[in-house]
Scaffold this active site. Structure first.
Site, short mmCIF file in Angstrom:
data_model
loop_
_atom_site.label_atom_id
_atom_site.label_comp_id
_atom_site.label_asym_id
_atom_site.label_seq_id
_atom_site.Cartn_x
_atom_site.Cartn_y
_atom_site.Cartn_z
N GLY A 1 -4.94 -50.96 -24.15
CA GLY A 1 -4.95 -50.53 -22.75
C GLY A 1 -6.32 -50.35 -22.13
N ASP A 2 -7.40 -50.44 -22.90
CA ASP A 2 -8.73 -50.26 -22.32
C ASP A 2 -9.77 -51.04 -23.13
OD1 ASP A 2 -10.48 -49.33 -20.39
OD2 ASP A 2 -10.76 -47.36 -21.32
N VAL A 3 -9.49 -52.32 -23.31
CA VAL A 3 -10.41 -53.17 -24.07
C VAL A 3 -11.64 -53.45 -23.20
CG1 VAL A 3 -10.70 -55.49 -25.02
CG2 VAL A 3 -8.59 -54.20 -25.48
#
Ligand SMILES: *[C@@H]1O[C@H](CO)[C@@H](O)[C@H](O)[C@H]1NC(C)=O
Ligand SMILES: *[C@@H]1O[C@H](CO)[C@@H](O)[C@H](O)[C@H]1NC(C)=O
Ligand SMILES: *[C@@H]1O[C@H](CO)[C@@H](O)[C@H](O)[C@H]1NC(C)=O
Ligand SMILES: *[C@@H]1O[C@H](CO)[C@@H](O)[C@H](O)[C@H]1NC(C)=O
Length: 508
Positions: free
Chosen positions: A71-73
């Site tokens: 979700g937050d690469v």
């Protein structure tokens, strides 16, 4: 082997335990990829980026195989091991604060698709377009963010950096949609472009072919693993598991020989979106390219033949008008006004128990509002706003209202919501192109399109579950550059009647 199990353990730890413990683990690690990028002249070699690509794909494959999406690469969330230790070239993915499940642990099924256009989570610069648009996170989103991460590390910049202000996310998302893989990757090695093309066209529940994605980058990586700038043990293991080490792949070739349907790619277009419902045979009439001065004569003639207005739309400041014998309304009034929308007139008609049954807005800001008696509505409310008013819609849903008509005037949205609209549920599909995938998923779950509107930038469709199911639930849509006059006649022949129509942003 030891390195792989360490990163495996690390991921299990972070998923199983709290963020606090992960932060502790982070203290034991070295610089982030952003730090490395910054301290090496804000650019990275093709080989470095390719090694990061294959190793991060193997990390994401492990995380995904446990049912989670990160979700937050982004470059800041990839850390190397501590300098001067055996881990210094090993890559770790940290910060699971935004991780969600893509697979239900109870039944092993993929989580259900949804879109909540105000639910943005993540980092604007690297977020996938679906994340911007508030769609349920799935594996494709991590891969799209990884593509932007890799391109950033290689090029040093992404074209959507530098936007500020309240609608930053909107503008960045619009730019992401408008930037083709060719444009974005024009200074990048071909595998990056191929990677981006594949991942932005993935379906919501599509299983990524990690080994195939890894193999895209193999040609950029030197043969000796020991002297690679990043440790690629994890990636080697995936290739090994699949049991086939191969050279460069031609991504155009698909396993089943069918060219893969491109979801995102396509030429932006401004088109008519028309929606047809199955109905018992009835009289329907349409007019388009109607100038203000000619509206009354069409309406009067329709009324004389027992028809009332079921739908209005606008294109190039000219009106389109659909009149039906089957609206169920008993009386109808309409007003052309230079405002979007004319509040005093609407309030007057509300007093007389007329409810808004359709609206249209022209580019120059004028509007056409149709109000009818004989609807089932018991209360009505409307809103005009500069951006799609999902927050307001969501609030009204909770108060028992549903969207019953919608229009745009230039870039402004007008949405009408009514109580007792005959729907048991309602959802929104909003996109910078025609949201085919979302519509098909909603159709499969029993929703049918009940309103449409589009600006130059976005199209929005409201889909509803009717309380009383019609005998024939067939619904079809068309996108055409001209008003679909010949198509409408073909649909009539199949007892499909125009239910709503609008003009605006799609993709062809
Ligand atoms: C980025 O690199 C420059 C030059 O090496 C350095 O001066 C700066 O402090 C670095 N920025 C950060 C946030 O580390
Ligand atoms: C979004 O940005 C544009 C400038 O591109 C501006 O005209 C518009 O008013 C902004 N909209 C909102 C809702 O802030
Ligand atoms: C992944 O891609 C490779 C290479 O195209 C193919 O041989 C393999 O069957 C694919 N795997 C899956 C699960 O589709
Ligand atoms: C909008 O355009 C139409 C058609 O050109 C024109 O008749 C109408 O007066 C215009 N309205 C405004 C508010 O400018």
């Amino acid at each position: 082997m030891i390195h792989s199990s360490v990163s495996y353990l690390f991921i299990s730890l972070c998923i199983g335990l709290t963020f606090f413990i992960c932060s502790k683990v982070m203290d034991m690690l070295g610089p982030s990829l952003w730090d490395v990028w910054n301290s090496s002249g804000q650019a990275m070699s093709s080989e470095m980026v390719a090694c990061i690509a294959v190793e991060s794909l193997s990390i994401l494959e492990k995380m995904h195989s446990r049912g989670y999406v990160h979700g937050d690469v982004k470059p800041e969330n990839f850390l190397l091991g501590q300098p001067s230790t055996p881990q210094e070239k090993k890559l770790f993915l940290v910060d699971l604060g935004l991780a969600t499940k893509w697979r239900d642990s109870a039944n092993g099924q993929h989580v259900e698709y949804d879109q909540r256009p105000d639910m943005f989570r993540g980092t604007v610069r690297y977020a996938s377009v679906h994340a911007h648009l508030g769609r349920t996170a799935s594996r494709r989103d991590d891969l799209e963010s990884l593509a932007y991460t890799l391109i950033f590390l290689h090029r040093g910049r992404l074209p959507w950096q530098g936007y500020q202000g309240d609608n930053k996310s909107f503008l960045v998302c619009k730019k992401k949609m408008a930037t083709s893989p060719e444009m974005l990757c024009c200074f990048c090695p071909t595998p990056l472009k191929q990677f981006l093309e594949i991942v932005v066209n993935m379906k919501f529940d599509e299983e990524p072919n990690y080994s195939k994605l890894i193999s895209l980058f193999e040609g950029l990586i030197g043969p000796n693993p020991a002297i690679r700038p990043i440790n690629t043990d994890g990636a080697q293991k995936i290739i090994y598991q699949v049991g086939q080490k191969r050279g460069r792949l031609n991504v155009e070739e698909e396993e089943d020989g069918q060219p893969k349907k491109k979801v995102r790619l396509g030429i932006p277009a401004t088109q008519w979106i028309s929606v047809y419902n199955a109905r018992l045979p009835m009289k329907q009439r349409y007019h388009y390219n109607v100038a203000d001065g000619r509206l009354a004569q069409h309406v009067d003639r329709g009324n004389a033949d027992g028809l009332l207005i079921s739908c209005v739309a606008s294109c190039s400041n000219l009106w389109a008008l659909i009149m039906d014998a089957g609206t169920g309304f008993t009386h109808q009034v309409y007003e052309l006004s230079p405002f979007f929308l004319h509040k005093e007139w609407i309030m007057e008609q509300w007093e007389r128990n007329f409810y808004i049954s359709s609206i249209a807005g022209a580019n120059n800001g004028s509007s056409l509002v149709v109000m009818s008696k004989g609807t089932q509505y018991t209360q009505q409310s409307y809103k005009v706003s500069d951006s799609f008013p999902f927050k307001w819609i969501n609030k009204k849903w909770r108060e028992g209202f549903h969207v019953t008509s919608m229009a745009t005037a230039g870039s402004r949205w007008g949405v009408v919501m009514s109580r007792n609209a005959g729907f048991s549920d309602q959802v929104v599909e909003l996109d910078f192109l025609y949201p085919s995938e979302g519509i098909h998923r909603r159709w499969d779950s029993g929703y049918r399109i009940t309103s449409t509107a589009a600006t130059w930038d976005q199209s929005a469709l409201i889909l509803s579950v009717p309380k009383r199911k019609p005998g024939d639930e067939t619904q079809e849509t068309l996108r055409t550059s001209q008003f679909p006059s010949t198509h409408v006649k073909e649909k009539w022949a199949k007892n499909l009647y125009l239910a709503c129509v609008c003009y605006g942003r799609t993709v062809s």
